[in-house]
Design a protein around this motif. Sequence first.
Motif, PDB file in Angstrom:
ATOM      1  N   THR A  26       5.797  27.212 -87.357  1.00  0.00           N
ATOM      2  CA  THR A  26       4.827  28.305 -87.427  1.00  0.00           C
ATOM      3  C   THR A  26       3.422  27.746 -87.294  1.00  0.00           C
ATOM      4  OG1 THR A  26       4.207  30.317 -88.635  1.00  0.00           O
ATOM      5  CG2 THR A  26       4.474  28.310 -89.939  1.00  0.00           C
ATOM      6  N   VAL A  27       2.489  28.640 -87.055  1.00  0.00           N
ATOM      7  CA  VAL A  27       1.073  28.301 -87.043  1.00  0.00           C
ATOM      8  C   VAL A  27       0.398  29.262 -88.019  1.00  0.00           C
ATOM      9  CG1 VAL A  27      -1.041  28.074 -85.701  1.00  0.00           C
ATOM     10  CG2 VAL A  27       1.170  27.537 -84.641  1.00  0.00           C
ATOM     11  N   LEU A  28      -0.158  28.721 -89.081  1.00  0.00           N
ATOM     12  CA  LEU A  28      -0.836  29.543 -90.076  1.00  0.00           C
ATOM     13  C   LEU A  28      -2.291  29.741 -89.676  1.00  0.00           C
ATOM     14  CD1 LEU A  28       0.549  27.926 -93.349  1.00  0.00           C
ATOM     15  CD2 LEU A  28       1.222  30.107 -92.331  1.00  0.00           C
ATOM     16  N   THR A  29      -2.734  30.989 -89.724  1.00  0.00           N
ATOM     17  CA  THR A  29      -4.128  31.336 -89.443  1.00  0.00           C
ATOM     18  C   THR A  29      -4.552  32.389 -90.467  1.00  0.00           C
ATOM     19  OG1 THR A  29      -3.698  33.224 -87.987  1.00  0.00           O
ATOM     20  CG2 THR A  29      -3.702  31.019 -86.964  1.00  0.00           C
ATOM     21  N   HIS A  30      -5.776  32.867 -90.337  1.00  0.00           N
ATOM     22  CA  HIS A  30      -6.231  33.925 -91.242  1.00  0.00           C
ATOM     23  C   HIS A  30      -5.424  35.208 -91.050  1.00  0.00           C
ATOM     24  CE1 HIS A  30      -8.372  35.018 -87.563  1.00  0.00           C
ATOM     25  NE2 HIS A  30      -8.517  36.230 -88.066  1.00  0.00           N
ATOM     26  N   GLU A  31      -4.720  35.327 -89.939  1.00  0.00           N
ATOM     27  CA  GLU A  31      -3.944  36.533 -89.662  1.00  0.00           C
ATOM     28  C   GLU A  31      -2.596  36.564 -90.383  1.00  0.00           C
ATOM     29  OE1 GLU A  31      -3.816  36.339 -85.399  1.00  0.00           O
ATOM     30  OE2 GLU A  31      -5.679  37.505 -85.208  1.00  0.00           O
ATOM     31  N   ASN A  32      -2.065  35.387 -90.766  1.00  0.00           N
ATOM     32  CA  ASN A  32      -0.716  35.378 -91.358  1.00  0.00           C
ATOM     33  C   ASN A  32      -0.547  34.465 -92.563  1.00  0.00           C
ATOM     34  OD1 ASN A  32      -0.836  32.911 -90.086  1.00  0.00           O
ATOM     35  ND2 ASN A  32       1.071  33.139 -88.961  1.00  0.00           N
ATOM     36  N   ALA A  33      -1.599  33.788 -92.988  1.00  0.00           N
ATOM     37  CA  ALA A  33      -1.475  32.866 -94.123  1.00  0.00           C
ATOM     38  C   ALA A  33      -1.273  33.643 -95.423  1.00  0.00           C
ATOM     39  CB  ALA A  33      -2.715  31.988 -94.236  1.00  0.00           C
ATOM     40  N   PRO A  34      -0.380  33.168 -96.282  1.00  0.00           N
ATOM     41  CA  PRO A  34      -0.209  33.846 -97.575  1.00  0.00           C
ATOM     42  C   PRO A  34      -1.462  33.648 -98.426  1.00  0.00           C
ATOM     43  CG  PRO A  34       1.061  31.816 -97.508  1.00  0.00           C
ATOM     44  CD  PRO A  34       0.487  32.010 -96.131  1.00  0.00           C
ATOM     45  N   PRO A  35      -1.749  34.593 -99.322  1.00  0.00           N
ATOM     46  CA  PRO A  35      -2.928  34.442-100.183  1.00  0.00           C
ATOM     47  C   PRO A  35      -2.816  33.165-101.015  1.00  0.00           C
ATOM     48  CG  PRO A  35      -1.944  36.619-100.444  1.00  0.00           C
ATOM     49  CD  PRO A  35      -1.015  35.808 -99.594  1.00  0.00           C
ATOM     50  N   TYR A  58     -10.052  29.390 -97.050  1.00  0.00           N
ATOM     51  CA  TYR A  58     -10.395  29.309 -95.635  1.00  0.00           C
ATOM     52  C   TYR A  58      -9.398  29.984 -94.718  1.00  0.00           C
ATOM     53  CZ  TYR A  58     -13.637  26.029 -97.576  1.00  0.00           C
ATOM     54  OH  TYR A  58     -14.605  25.480 -98.341  1.00  0.00           O
ATOM     55  N   LEU A  59      -8.135  29.867 -94.978  1.00  0.00           N
ATOM     56  CA  LEU A  59      -7.150  30.480 -94.087  1.00  0.00           C
ATOM     57  C   LEU A  59      -6.917  31.952 -94.402  1.00  0.00           C
ATOM     58  CD1 LEU A  59      -4.472  27.705 -93.541  1.00  0.00           C
ATOM     59  CD2 LEU A  59      -6.265  28.465 -91.992  1.00  0.00           C
ATOM     60  N   ASN A  60      -7.612  32.497 -95.384  1.00  0.00           N
ATOM     61  CA  ASN A  60      -7.467  33.913 -95.707  1.00  0.00           C
ATOM     62  C   ASN A  60      -8.686  34.724 -95.284  1.00  0.00           C
ATOM     63  OD1 ASN A  60      -5.787  32.850 -98.620  1.00  0.00           O
ATOM     64  ND2 ASN A  60      -4.810  33.825 -96.890  1.00  0.00           N
ATOM     65  N   THR A  61      -9.535  34.146 -94.461  1.00  0.00           N
ATOM     66  CA  THR A  61     -10.708  34.861 -93.976  1.00  0.00           C
ATOM     67  C   THR A  61     -10.981  34.468 -92.533  1.00  0.00           C
ATOM     68  OG1 THR A  61     -13.055  35.309 -94.332  1.00  0.00           O
ATOM     69  CG2 THR A  61     -12.300  33.091 -94.887  1.00  0.00           C
TER      70      THR A  61
END
Length: 115
Positions: A26-35, A58-61
């Motif tokens: 997977t690739v985690l970004t602000h669009e799909n990263a868990p809080p 950072y990955l949640n915004t």
Amino acid sequence: MHSTIARGRITAIDTAAALAVPGVLTVLTHENAPPMKKPPKPTPLNLASLASGTRVNYLNTDEVFWNGQPIAVVVATRSKGAREAASLVRAEYAVAKSTVDFKAAQETPNPSRTA
């Protein structure tokens, strides 16, 4: 993948090519990263809470705070595949004015950015 701008917002992020690399899970970004769990409040009873850290997830915004900020994390079965996939992630930005003069910024502080 790291940001290539000093300040702004991510307007689009394309991970399709990265996800096609063999071994990429997977690739985690602000669009799909868990809080992310918020850091604990500093207390002398929990010494780990006294270590410096950040309250920005950072990955949640989609907001970019500095050039080189992580904006995507590739999860893969092999590090070589992860590096290759990370190089294929593409981001588009709405660039905002960045503050690069500490003296000037000191005159108009924004306390909401420290929380």
